[in-house]
Design an enzyme around this catalytic site. Structure first.
Site, PDB file in Angstrom:
ATOM      1  N   ASP A 257       0.858  -1.253  -0.149  1.00 41.90           N
ATOM      2  CA  ASP A 257       0.018  -0.013  -0.067  1.00 41.90           C
ATOM      3  C   ASP A 257       0.999   1.361   0.036  1.00 41.90           C
ATOM      4  O   ASP A 257       1.965   1.406   0.747  1.00 41.90           O
ATOM      5  CB  ASP A 257      -0.857   0.144   1.211  1.00 41.90           C
ATOM      6  CG  ASP A 257      -1.988  -1.199   1.296  1.00 41.90           C
ATOM      7  OD1 ASP A 257      -2.115  -1.655   0.168  1.00 41.90           O
ATOM      8  OD2 ASP A 257      -2.317  -1.428   2.324  1.00 41.90           O
TER       9      ASP A 257
ATOM     10  N   ASP B   2      -0.071  -3.539  -4.592  1.00 44.51           N
ATOM     11  CA  ASP B   2      -1.892  -3.512  -4.036  1.00 44.51           C
ATOM     12  C   ASP B   2      -2.453  -2.315  -3.903  1.00 44.51           C
ATOM     13  O   ASP B   2      -2.518  -1.643  -5.028  1.00 44.51           O
ATOM     14  CB  ASP B   2      -1.657  -4.176  -2.410  1.00 44.51           C
ATOM     15  CG  ASP B   2      -2.817  -4.551  -1.944  1.00 44.51           C
ATOM     16  OD1 ASP B   2      -3.926  -4.925  -2.610  1.00 44.51           O
ATOM     17  OD2 ASP B   2      -2.728  -4.850  -0.890  1.00 44.51           O
TER      18      ASP B   2
ATOM     19  N   ASP C 171      -5.425   2.495   1.518  1.00 46.33           N
ATOM     20  CA  ASP C 171      -6.173   1.538   2.208  1.00 46.33           C
ATOM     21  C   ASP C 171      -6.459   1.554   3.607  1.00 46.33           C
ATOM     22  O   ASP C 171      -5.715   2.502   4.376  1.00 46.33           O
ATOM     23  CB  ASP C 171      -5.739   0.306   2.073  1.00 46.33           C
ATOM     24  CG  ASP C 171      -5.691  -0.537   0.933  1.00 46.33           C
ATOM     25  OD1 ASP C 171      -6.270   0.307  -0.014  1.00 46.33           O
ATOM     26  OD2 ASP C 171      -5.378  -1.697   0.684  1.00 46.33           O
TER      27      ASP C 171
ATOM     28  N   ARG D  61     -11.824  -0.610  -7.198  1.00 42.38           N
ATOM     29  CA  ARG D  61     -11.600   0.017  -5.921  1.00 42.38           C
ATOM     30  C   ARG D  61     -11.355   1.600  -5.815  1.00 42.38           C
ATOM     31  O   ARG D  61     -10.250   2.011  -5.639  1.00 42.38           O
ATOM     32  CB  ARG D  61     -10.550  -0.684  -4.884  1.00 42.38           C
ATOM     33  CG  ARG D  61     -10.708  -2.240  -4.771  1.00 42.38           C
ATOM     34  CD  ARG D  61      -9.771  -2.758  -4.008  1.00 42.38           C
ATOM     35  NE  ARG D  61      -9.855  -4.144  -4.138  1.00 42.38           N
ATOM     36  CZ  ARG D  61      -9.232  -5.164  -3.254  1.00 42.38           C
ATOM     37  NH1 ARG D  61      -8.299  -4.550  -2.480  1.00 42.38           N
ATOM     38  NH2 ARG D  61      -9.574  -6.385  -3.103  1.00 42.38           N
TER      39      ARG D  61
END
Length: 515
Positions: free
Chosen positions: A162, A191, A195, A244
């Site tokens: 992240d 990734d 997040d 996302r």
């Protein structure tokens, strides 16, 4: 009583001096925060987000120097502004030890701390393959930095892949004017860019660029991780993102005035009971920009004033519920803060002139015009010290027979010791900050709390906050243990959060009373 404080300050200065001697850090006189503007969106709630405003300002040119600045503070909650210039990478980022920090190699670790600003200055700050990890922390500002190519597999790895990741009881984070980018998706080792998981709340991402990634970011790591939320995304550019943008599991998200370009598979994915308010955004050359995707656990949305420019939609199915082509709302979402959205039609232009690092921190005035940021309004004054004599109120101690939990605890201590009526036992956080809660099976009225420190640790608790854990609101704040009174509140869980301390705080009893 003053001698230990003197020694702690000497130790802090010695830590910083050692780092300075090794290169990468410059001490400056205390001054106002170098971060410009004021927090917006949900980061303004729950007491607000001011970062290190009012603390010492330190200049860092290496990751090790950033860690040294955190470790050189008097306590984990001592405000600090860290101005960063240059490239931060694995070669110059090492763990630094100290009582006011908990750092690690190969990642910028903001763990079990509070009241910190990291802001890019001068020629800019680039975190190259190094992620920023925020864990069990509160009141954090990250502004005007670039984070790129953080990997979870391959070499080198950092932060679980992240760019910016938050987890475990994080509160009040404002990320502003950043550029977060990858060079591919999971198969290439990357990734998420942004997040949040494991009870992270009151976060704003503003005037930032997220691009070239398989995953923009998530709120909640699984269908059962739904304690996160109250997140605002505004005036951001999402470009060349597969999915996302974000993925929202549970909680509330507010997305306004974002420019979405080339969302390749899906965009805003509201699922597992989440509610998203999606307004005045501009979606361009994208697919399935809003809906519930890849699950039958439904989420909901309120969509108003958005522009769709060459947007395509897939057909509904068991695990696929796109909001289009009509973008009809399925719920209503109330927003608790004031904001002035731009018209959707001008979003591509105003975002292009304001979003990302190195844009002069320009913001929109709500009329599609980019302008310099306004100076932040003065924050609240220092908390009023609490009484030193912990005389209990009348009535029964409601903690006896209740439940308890909290953040990481020191070895040999127990949350049960907070409510056993025994002053010889205690709970202590794993670090110098942490939180503990008393909880009941049914709603209980509480109007006062008594915090009793264990023998030998009196005076160790510094600043604190008392929270209604059900609503996420602050009931009271102050300094030092003792009796805390507040308006009578009915709740199931009440949390005492230690924001700063000297030494190792030890709470023998966490008493609650109806008054």
């Amino acid at each position: 009583m003053r001698q230990p404080v003197t020694r702690r300050l000497q130790a802090a200065l010695a830590t910083l001096a050692l780092a300075a001697a090794a290169g990468g850090i410059v001490l400056t006189a205390p001054e106002a925060s170098a971060a410009a503007g004021s927090a917006t969106g949900y980061a303004t709630q729950n007491g607000g987000t001011t970062g290190g405003a009012g603390g010492q300002t330190v200049r860092a040119t290496t990751g090790t120097a950033i860690h040294a600045a955190l470790c050189g503070r008097a306590a984990a909650g001592t405000p600090i502004v860290i101005e960063v210039e240059g490239t931060i990478n694995h070669g110059n980022t090492s763990k630094v030890s100290g009582s006011s920090c908990n750092t690690a190699d190969g990642v910028i670790e903001l763990k079990q701390i509070s009241n910190v600003t990291i802001v890019g200055v001068g020629g800019g700050a680039v975190f190259d393959q190094i992620g920023i990890h925020i864990r069990e922390s509160s009141n954090i500002i990250i502004q005007n930095v670039t984070v790129k190519n953080v990997k979870k597999s391959g070499s080198p790895t950092s932060n679980g892949g992240d760019a910016i990741g938050m987890e475990s009881g994080v509160r009040n984070v404002w990320v502003d004017h950043t550029t977060l980018e990858a060079s591919g998706g999971e198969s290439e080792g990357y990734d998420g860019l942004f997040d949040m998981k494991a009870d992270t709340r009151y976060v704003t991402l503003s005037y930032s660029i997220l691009r070239n990634s398989g995953r923009g970011g998530l709120v909640g790591s699984s269908e059962s991780d739904v304690s996160n939320g109250f997140v605002t995304y505004h005036h951001n550019l999402y470009e060349n993102i597969d999915s996302r943008a974000p993925l929202l599991r549970g909680g509330v998200g507010h997305m306004f005035n974002n420019h979405y370009v080339r969302l390749n598979s899906s965009g805003i994915n509201s699922r597992a009971g989440a509610r998203a308010k999606v307004e005045n955004n501009y979606f361009e050359d994208s697919k399935d920009v809003l809906g519930t995707f890849y699950t039958d656990a439904a989420g909901y949305w309120q969509a108003d004033g958005n522009t769709l420019d060459n947007v395509t939609w897939s057909s509904p199915g068991k695990d696929n519920n796109p909001a289009g082509p009509d973008m009809r709302s399925t719920t209503t979402v109330s927003i608790p803060y004031a904001y002035s959205p731009d018209a959707a039609g001008c979003v591509p232009d105003v975002v292009s002139r304001t979003a990302g690092a190195g844009k002069g921190l320009k913001v929109s005035d709500g009329n599609c015009t980019a302008q310099p940021p306004t100076e932040p309004t003065p924050g609240p004054t220092d908390p009023t010290p609490g009484p030193t004599d912990p005389t209990p109120p009348g009535g029964a101690n409601l903690s006896i027979g209740a439940g308890s939990d909290g953040s990481s605890k020191a070895s040999g201590t127990s949350f049960g010791h907070l409510r056993d009526g025994d002053l010889t036992t205690y709970w202590s956080p794993a670090g110098s900050t942490g939180h503990a809660s008393i909880k009941w099976d049914s709603a209980t009225a509480v109007s006062s709390v008594v915090i009793r420190e264990a023998a030998g640790s009196a005076g160790s608790i510094g600043a604190w906050r008392l929270l209604d854990a059900d609503a996420g609101t602050v009931l009271a704040s102050g300094v030092g243990a003792g009796t805390i009174s507040f308006p009578r509140t009915t709740l199931r869980k009440i949390t005492f959060e230690i924001v700063s301390s000297t030494g190792s705080p030890r709470i023998a009893e966490y008493e609650t009373y109806a008054g």
